[in-house]
Each structure stands twice: as C-alpha cells, then as structure tokens.
Write a protein that holds these residues in place. Structure first.
Motif, PDB file in Angstrom:
ATOM      1  N   ARG A 196     -87.682  33.287   9.956  1.00 29.18           N
ATOM      2  CA  ARG A 196     -88.877  34.040   9.546  1.00 29.18           C
ATOM      3  C   ARG A 196     -89.990  33.107   9.053  1.00 29.18           C
ATOM      4  NH1 ARG A 196     -89.209  37.099   5.452  1.00 29.18           N
ATOM      5  NH2 ARG A 196     -87.323  36.450   4.362  1.00 29.18           N
ATOM      6  N   ARG A 197     -90.259  32.062   9.854  1.00 26.97           N
ATOM      7  CA  ARG A 197     -91.299  31.125   9.440  1.00 26.97           C
ATOM      8  C   ARG A 197     -92.007  30.535  10.649  1.00 26.97           C
ATOM      9  NH1 ARG A 197     -86.782  27.109   7.296  1.00 26.97           N
ATOM     10  NH2 ARG A 197     -86.190  26.067   9.239  1.00 26.97           N
ATOM     11  N   THR A 199     -93.784  26.820  11.710  1.00 25.15           N
ATOM     12  CA  THR A 199     -93.730  25.408  11.364  1.00 25.15           C
ATOM     13  C   THR A 199     -94.840  24.672  12.103  1.00 25.15           C
ATOM     14  OG1 THR A 199     -91.352  25.471  10.973  1.00 25.15           O
ATOM     15  CG2 THR A 199     -92.303  23.322  11.495  1.00 25.15           C
ATOM     16  N   PRO A 213     -94.080  23.154   6.748  1.00 22.42           N
ATOM     17  CA  PRO A 213     -94.287  24.603   6.793  1.00 22.42           C
ATOM     18  C   PRO A 213     -95.751  24.955   7.063  1.00 22.42           C
ATOM     19  CG  PRO A 213     -92.973  23.987   4.888  1.00 22.42           C
ATOM     20  CD  PRO A 213     -93.506  22.718   5.457  1.00 22.42           C
ATOM     21  N   ASP A 216     -94.490  30.709   5.628  1.00 26.25           N
ATOM     22  CA  ASP A 216     -93.083  30.972   5.330  1.00 26.25           C
ATOM     23  C   ASP A 216     -92.910  32.406   4.853  1.00 26.25           C
ATOM     24  OD1 ASP A 216     -90.437  30.267   5.214  1.00 26.25           O
ATOM     25  OD2 ASP A 216     -90.751  28.547   3.902  1.00 26.25           O
ATOM     26  N   ASN A 217     -91.657  32.855   4.855  1.00 21.72           N
ATOM     27  CA  ASN A 217     -91.312  34.170   4.323  1.00 21.72           C
ATOM     28  C   ASN A 217     -92.136  35.278   4.978  1.00 21.72           C
ATOM     29  OD1 ASN A 217     -89.755  35.829   2.632  1.00 21.72           O
ATOM     30  ND2 ASN A 217     -91.347  35.876   1.075  1.00 21.72           N
TER      31      ASN A 217
END
Length: 329
Positions: A196-197, A199, A213, A216-217
C-alpha cells in the motif's frame, strides 16, 4: 490526505472481452487497452458521449481490434512513433505496431529467468524503457498468492535503447506494479500493491540508483499508474481497500504466510465494491481523491483521463467505466 469525493461510474462500455487491466489514451483522446484473450483494443468516440447524467442515451463508442499478443497483455505505453509497448504476463515485454498489428518480443528473460509476470512499463525521452515484474514466484493466475505471502520478489527493470536483455535496477518490491515518471524524468514512481505504498526511484542526481518513500499508507492497494504529461498529476488506481487482517498476516512467520498463500490461490476470490482513485503531484501531495464503497464496477486496476472524463479499467470486468473528471483543485 484530502477528504475524498465520490467516484461514480456513469457509463459501462462493453468490450466483447474480459479484463481491460490497463487503460491509456492517445493524443486524439482514444483509449487503448488489452484484454484476457490477448487482443489490443482501441475505443474511439468517447468525446461523442452525451451528458453522463443519463438524460440522453449516447451512441456507443467504437471498439476496434488492433493486434493480438498471443498472451495476456497488462501494462501499456504509447511511443512517440505510434507503436505500443506491452507488458505481457505470458510473453514478456513486447512492441506492437498498431498499423500492421505485428508483435515483436523485446525481452522475455532477465537475470537468467524467464519473464512471466511483467506488469507495467514507461518509455523515457532518452530511449530507455523501464518496466516492473510483480512477482518472480507467482504467475498472474495466482497473483493473490504473492499478495498473501508478501514475498517481496517484485522488480524494476531497465532495457537500454540498444539493449537485448534488461537489467534489474531495483528488487525486493512488494508486488511491483504501476510506473510513472517525474515531470523532469529524474525519477520514477513505482506502485507496490502488497505494501500500500508508492516508492520513488531516482534515475539521476546524487541519489541515482536509490529508492525512497513517495507516498505511504495509502487508503487502498495501488495498481497501475498513469500520467498524461509532465504538467499533469500522477493518477493511481486503487484496486481494493485496506485489509487489516492481511496486514496482520504479513507480520507472521514466512512459513505461516506460505501456508496461507497456498490456500488463497485455490479459494474463490470476489472483489469488494470499494474502489478508488488518487492523483499526486511530483511532491507526493494528493491533488485528487475519489472513492466509492458500493460500486458495481469492481477491482479498478487502472485509470486515465480521456475526452474530459476519467476512464477506469479492471482486471475482472468485461468493459471499462466512464466517470466524471473531478474539478481542478
């Protein structure tokens, strides 16, 4: 994250085939996609749809078959010369001549292994091509096994302009999926569905070759990414919502995850009615967030903007959905 707007699929355009996993648009506003039986399709006439409120029945857009990969096409990328790059889950990285329908295999092996789950692809101005492999352990038909086991075997690969075999530039990704370039092409954004991110992978500058990142989340599992141009946002399709029990399983021992994965690949899977779409700027700031909790169009795996509307693709549906484009800002 901004408060979400409601994502409402207004029209479903049948394709005569199942699973338009990725959708992209050309300079004329036509939508290209690939379906389960191997065909590459083009939808023309979206700009002729009447108001999406249903007051006037619109004439259906034309669906044209352009080519057949002989495999299972997933991610697509249009090239400046009019050809199409295709990530085929069975045949590898392909180049398709849309005028003749001819299919040429650019790469079917990497790092000594057969490419069996190519997922998404971008071509940069310098002629290099980057593409993802979602899993080196599970094929497309068993994709849920990788999500459950949390293998971290996803990869980002690069095919040089004159190259014949791609090189792995980043590995250890959790179900590597969609790709999109930054506005200046100094970095790429990679979707990691299983984590669930998003990059960021730097291509140039002091951090070239390093990942960090980007977002994120996320509120759901990101799938394909699409960017219409350097001054437009990065659109993210959310294939499904967050699943807390799955995240708990990901913290279990590897043997536990493998056992759960073996069961998952043999169990029937029905996607939820929760779908979503996000859009980010180059700083990782959300500029659009749309969601629906009881959608009849399920498992949104791609999104693009065409003819002033959003078009959604799905690995499981038999057509694409057309939605209202959110207002700027």
């Amino acid at each position: 994250m901004t408060a979400p707007l409601t994502l409402v699929p207004r029209r479903l355009i049948a394709l005569g085939g199942r699973g338009p996993e990725d959708v992209v648009t050309d300079a004329r506003g036509r939508v290209l996609t690939g379906v389960e039986d191997g065909r590459i399709l083009r939808l023309d006439g979206l700009d002729g749809l009447d108001a999406l409120d249903g007051t006037t029945p619109p004439a259906g857009p034309r669906v044209e078959t352009l080519a057949d990969t002989g495999g299972r096409p997933l991610g697509l990328e249009l090239l400046p010369d009019g050809a199409l790059l295709v990530c085929d889950a069975e045949r590898g990285l392909l180049r398709v001549d849309l005028a003749s329908g001819a299919v040429h295999v650019l790469a079917d092996r990497a790092a000594g292994e057969r490419l069996r789950f190519c997922s998404n692809v971008v071509a940069l101005a310098d002629g290099s091509v980057y593409f993802t492999v979602s899993s080196t352990r599970y094929p497309l038909a068993q994709w849920i096994g990788d999500i459950v086991e949390h293998t971290g075997t996803g990869r980002l690969l690069r095919l040089a302009p004159d190259g014949t075999e791609p090189e792995v530039v980043l590995d250890g990704l959790q179900f590597a999926n969609g790709l999109a370039p930054s506005a200046d092409e100094s970095s790429l954004v990679v979707a990691e569905t299983g984590a669930r991110r998003l990059t960021r992978f730097h291509l140039t500058g002091p951090r070239a070759g390093h990942a960090e990142p980007f977002a994120d989340n996320l509120p759901g599992m990101p799938d394909n990414l699409w960017r219409g141009g350097p001054h437009e946002p990065i659109w993210v399709a959310l294939a499904g919502p967050r699943v807390p029990p799955l995240e708990l399983l990901h913290r279990a021992a590897p043997a536990v995850r493998r056992t759960a994965a073996r069961a998952a690949v043999h169990a029937p899977f029905r996607p939820t009615g929760t779908i979503g779409v996000l859009a980010y700027d180059d700083h990782g700031t959300v500029v659009h967030h749309l969601t629906a909790r009881h959608s009849r169009f399920r498992m949104t795996t791609s999104v693009c903007a065409a003819a002033g509307r959003l078009v959604l693709g799905s690995v499981g549906e038999r057509g694409v959905a057309v939605c209202d484009l959110p207002p700027a800002g």
